[in-house]
Design a protein around this motif. Structure first.
Motif, short mmCIF file in Angstrom:
data_model
loop_
_atom_site.label_atom_id
_atom_site.label_comp_id
_atom_site.label_asym_id
_atom_site.label_seq_id
_atom_site.Cartn_x
_atom_site.Cartn_y
_atom_site.Cartn_z
N HIS A 195 0.83 -1.20 0.00
CA HIS A 195 0.00 0.00 0.00
C HIS A 195 0.87 1.25 0.00
O HIS A 195 0.62 2.20 -0.76
CB HIS A 195 -0.89 0.01 1.25
N ASN A 213 -1.98 -3.30 6.57
CA ASN A 213 -2.45 -2.03 7.14
C ASN A 213 -2.58 -0.98 6.05
O ASN A 213 -1.76 -0.91 5.13
CB ASN A 213 -1.45 -1.54 8.20
N HIS A 214 -3.60 -0.15 6.17
CA HIS A 214 -3.83 0.90 5.18
C HIS A 214 -3.03 2.16 5.53
O HIS A 214 -2.82 2.46 6.71
CB HIS A 214 -5.32 1.25 5.13
N ALA A 220 -4.07 8.40 -0.19
CA ALA A 220 -4.80 7.79 -1.30
C ALA A 220 -4.75 8.64 -2.56
O ALA A 220 -4.73 8.11 -3.67
CB ALA A 220 -6.25 7.53 -0.89
N ILE A 229 -6.77 -5.82 -3.71
CA ILE A 229 -6.64 -5.89 -2.26
C ILE A 229 -7.39 -7.11 -1.74
O ILE A 229 -8.57 -7.30 -2.02
CB ILE A 229 -7.19 -4.61 -1.60
N TRP A 242 -10.69 -0.13 6.62
CA TRP A 242 -10.92 -0.15 5.18
C TRP A 242 -11.98 0.84 4.70
O TRP A 242 -11.76 1.53 3.68
CB TRP A 242 -11.26 -1.57 4.72
N TYR A 245 -10.48 4.27 4.09
CA TYR A 245 -9.48 4.30 3.02
C TYR A 245 -10.14 4.05 1.67
O TYR A 245 -9.76 4.68 0.67
CB TYR A 245 -8.37 3.27 3.27
N GLU A 246 -11.13 3.19 1.63
CA GLU A 246 -11.84 2.96 0.38
C GLU A 246 -12.51 4.25 -0.10
O GLU A 246 -12.47 4.58 -1.30
CB GLU A 246 -12.88 1.86 0.54
#
Length: 299
Positions: A195, A213-214, A220, A229, A242, A245-246
């Motif tokens: 990531h 981990n994000h 982003a 992912i 998630w 972050y998404e």
């Protein structure tokens, strides 16, 4: 001896083991808390042994497989360590086929152990130049013992280590046998590094984090690489971050595909431990190979 699976263990014990693996508790803490699950003559130490990796039993491609060529190399560290070590695997036919697309293979939080070397060899059989660095090089390299490796890993300066992985990507891309088109696959800690690299390397062609981990949501917007992912179904520690972050990936217009594999544990792709889920691992690996074919072999 029967091979154990996650279903053979209490879920609370699996969560406890995950905390141990990721350094939230030490060995003594695990053994003390695992004692309540020790029944039928099995000790807490026996439970730890049963949950720990069995590298020889799970090996898929041997280091001496004639279909591939392997070597151990060094590349420059920008952090004053001198050089870092890496394991390289490629198809034996590479001298005929010419330059190959590269895949950076990033280990879990224990350094370059035999399982990750095996992953590199599997990628070599698929026609890739696999490059697997060992982040523990400054501390002597992977010590051959998982407990010692975890303890050493906690001593690393992660800011410097992240930059070493950026340098590793550059070293892979610059190799004479690399086409210059590279991707990254990482597992657990390595998933987080995958990531991170996707936000740091604008020319990265593909990134595949497995339950990693994000990054901070603000990172982003810098992601240029397409993402594939993979999530475990039972992995609150990773999955909770998630949605935010998404949303950030969507807002930034990042190309991504995410899969969650129901009823699987964190580490489900690692076939050296009972958390391995054969069906989910096979599907995730097939999707990963398809993703790399699409993005690393594009003209």
């Amino acid at each position: 001896m029967k091979r154990l699976h996650a279903a053979d263990f209490d879920q609370e014990l699996l969560i406890l083991f995950d905390a141990y693996v990721h350094g939230d508790i030490d060995r003594r803490g695990f053994l003390d808390q695992a004692a309540r699950f020790a029944v039928g003559g099995l000790t807490a130490a026996g439970l730890l042994a049963a949950l720990s990796p069995d590298f020889a039993r799970a090996q898929v491609v041997s280091d001496g497989d004639p279909r591939i060529v392997t070597q151990r190399v060094a590349f420059a560290s920008p952090q004053g360590y001198g050089t870092l070590k890496a394991y390289v695997a490629k198809p034996a036919t590479a001298t005929v086929t010419g330059k190959l697309p590269g895949v950076l293979v990033v280990h879990e939080n224990r350094g370059l152990n035999p399982h990750i070397e095996d992953i590199a060899r599997r990628l070599a059989l698929e026609g890739y130049l696999a490059f697997a660095p060992d982040a523990l090089t400054p501390l002597g390299g992977y010590p051959g013992d998982e407990d010692k490796a975890r303890a050493l890993f906690a001593q690393l300066d992660q800011g410097k280590t992240r930059q070493d992985f950026v340098a590793a990507a550059g070293a892979l891309k610059a190799r004479e046998d690399c086409s210059g088109r590279i991707g990254v696959v990482g597992f657990c800690y390595g998933g987080g590094i995958a990531h991170m690299l996707s936000s740091q390397l604008p020319d990265l062609a593909a990134a595949v984090p497995f339950y990693g981990n994000h990054p901070p949501v603000e990172d982003a917007a810098r992601v240029k690489a397409p993402l594939l992912i993979h999530f475990a179904g039972v992995d609150e520690r990773i999955n909770a971050a998630w949605p935010a972050y998404e949303a950030a990936l969507r807002a930034a217009g990042v190309r991504y595909t995410a899969y969650q594999y129901p009823a699987t544990q964190h580490g489900f792709h690692n076939d050296t431990t009972p958390r391995f889920d054969a069906n989910a691992a096979q599907l995730a690996w097939e999707r990963t190979l398809g993703f790399f074919r699409q993005h690393l072999r594009a003209s």
